[in-house]
Design a protein around this motif. Structure first.
Motif, PDB file in Angstrom:
ATOM      1  N   HIS A 145     -58.617  11.940  70.693  1.00 26.01           N
ATOM      2  CA  HIS A 145     -58.108  10.714  70.077  1.00 26.01           C
ATOM      3  C   HIS A 145     -59.082   9.564  70.295  1.00 26.01           C
ATOM      4  O   HIS A 145     -59.509   8.904  69.347  1.00 26.01           O
ATOM      5  N   HIS A 150     -50.720   5.071  71.404  1.00 22.48           N
ATOM      6  CA  HIS A 150     -49.503   4.422  70.889  1.00 22.48           C
ATOM      7  C   HIS A 150     -48.337   5.406  70.797  1.00 22.48           C
ATOM      8  O   HIS A 150     -47.189   5.016  71.007  1.00 22.48           O
ATOM      9  N   HIS A 169     -60.205   2.653  64.749  1.00 21.65           N
ATOM     10  CA  HIS A 169     -59.851   2.323  63.354  1.00 21.65           C
ATOM     11  C   HIS A 169     -61.072   1.855  62.565  1.00 21.65           C
ATOM     12  O   HIS A 169     -60.923   1.156  61.555  1.00 21.65           O
ATOM     13  N   HIS A 226     -58.998   6.137  67.109  1.00 10.88           N
ATOM     14  CA  HIS A 226     -58.689   5.105  68.102  1.00 10.88           C
ATOM     15  C   HIS A 226     -59.220   3.706  67.777  1.00 10.88           C
ATOM     16  O   HIS A 226     -58.529   2.733  67.990  1.00 10.88           O
ATOM     17  N   HIS A 248     -50.317   5.171  62.275  1.00  7.63           N
ATOM     18  CA  HIS A 248     -49.554   4.010  62.752  1.00  7.63           C
ATOM     19  C   HIS A 248     -48.331   3.688  61.890  1.00  7.63           C
ATOM     20  O   HIS A 248     -48.077   2.524  61.555  1.00  7.63           O
ATOM     21  N   ASP A 308     -54.931   7.636  63.172  1.00  8.76           N
ATOM     22  CA  ASP A 308     -54.322   6.303  63.259  1.00  8.76           C
ATOM     23  C   ASP A 308     -53.508   5.928  62.014  1.00  8.76           C
ATOM     24  O   ASP A 308     -53.753   4.920  61.368  1.00  8.76           O
ATOM     25  N   ASP A 363     -52.245   8.782  67.183  1.00  6.96           N
ATOM     26  CA  ASP A 363     -51.588   7.523  66.806  1.00  6.96           C
ATOM     27  C   ASP A 363     -50.922   7.658  65.436  1.00  6.96           C
ATOM     28  O   ASP A 363     -51.274   6.991  64.463  1.00  6.96           O
TER      29      ASP A 363
HETATM   30 ZN    ZN Z   1     -54.658   3.516  66.822  1.00  2.00          ZN
END
Ligand code: ZN
Length: 239
Positions: free
Chosen positions: A114, A62, A149, A147, A10, A8, A34
């Protein structure tokens, strides 16, 4: 072999760079999905991650939404706006890298997903009842997931707890575990520092780590890009 375990990102370049700088020497990287969505530097993060040594990478929900491969109608308004913005930014090179990834895979003694083993794109693994059906879906001793976080440890069959920063696990010893290292680019456990893990495949040792990064720098870029302001403010809260 020492592995850096990250999830993640992001599109938060400052958080990713801080993790790479703080991490001890490692020969391999496990990235749990992600890479983009929410943050202001999707292509820069893809470029950095795809060049990491010994990389094994997953795709997340995402990433799939930004690629147009899943419907962002299932996202909340802020996440959907970010997915649309990210989709417009991605270069052909970034698209080609992300679209070649899977949301789950077996890698020798480790399973990677994930979100969760039984639903690798969507399930948020948070509660004890989610342990048994997910442990049944892989045969390895250890599974890493992202996923949510939030750093978390599931112990077979239905134990679940939040680890302390800096806590270590002995993953070669029973019970089987599903381990979430937490999120690099958008932590949600009220600790705004970037989260990552270090895993030694020989000894089975795993350590949860945190590192501060330039949150204000990322926030400025989010606002300058015209992304929703909530995506900037949540970073300093770790929420
Ligand atoms: Zn995420």
């Amino acid at each position: 072999m020492r592995h850096l375990v990250i999830s993640d990102v992001h599109a938060n370049l400052e958080a990713l760079e801080a993790v790479l700088e703080a991490a001890p020497d490692h020969e391999a990287v496990l990235f749990l999905g992600d890479l983009v969505g929410y943050g202001p530097n999707p292509n820069e993060c893809v470029d950095l991650v795809r060049r990491l040594p010994g990389l094994t990478a997953l795709v997340g929900n995402h990433d799939l939404a930004a690629l147009g491969l899943i419907d962002s109608a299932d996202f909340n308004d802020v996440a959907r706006a970010a997915a649309l913005w990210t989709g417009e930014q991605l270069t052909d090179e970034s698209r080609s890298f992300l679209s070649g990834l899977k949301p789950a895979l077996s890698q020798g003694e480790i399973y990677l997903a994930h979100a969760s083993p039984r639903d690798p794109v969507w399930e948020y693994m948070e509660s004890p009842g989610q342990g048994p059906p997910n442990f049944a879906r892989f045969k390895q001793r250890t599974c890493f997931v992202g996923h949510t976080h939030i750093p978390r440890v599931f112990e077979e069959p239905s134990g679940v707890r939040i680890p302390r920063p800096g806590e270590s696990l002995a993953l070669h010893a029973p019970p089987r575990r599903i381990v979430n290292p937490g999120g690099v680019g958008q932590p949600r456990d009220h600790d705004p520092r970037a989260a990552y893990g270090i895993f030694d495949a020989e000894t089975g040792g795993f350590a949860f780590r945190r590192v501060p990064y330039d949150i204000a720098g990322t926030q400025q870029k989010i606002l300058a890009a015209g992304l929703p302001a909530a995506l900037a403010s949540r970073l300093e809260l770790g929420a």
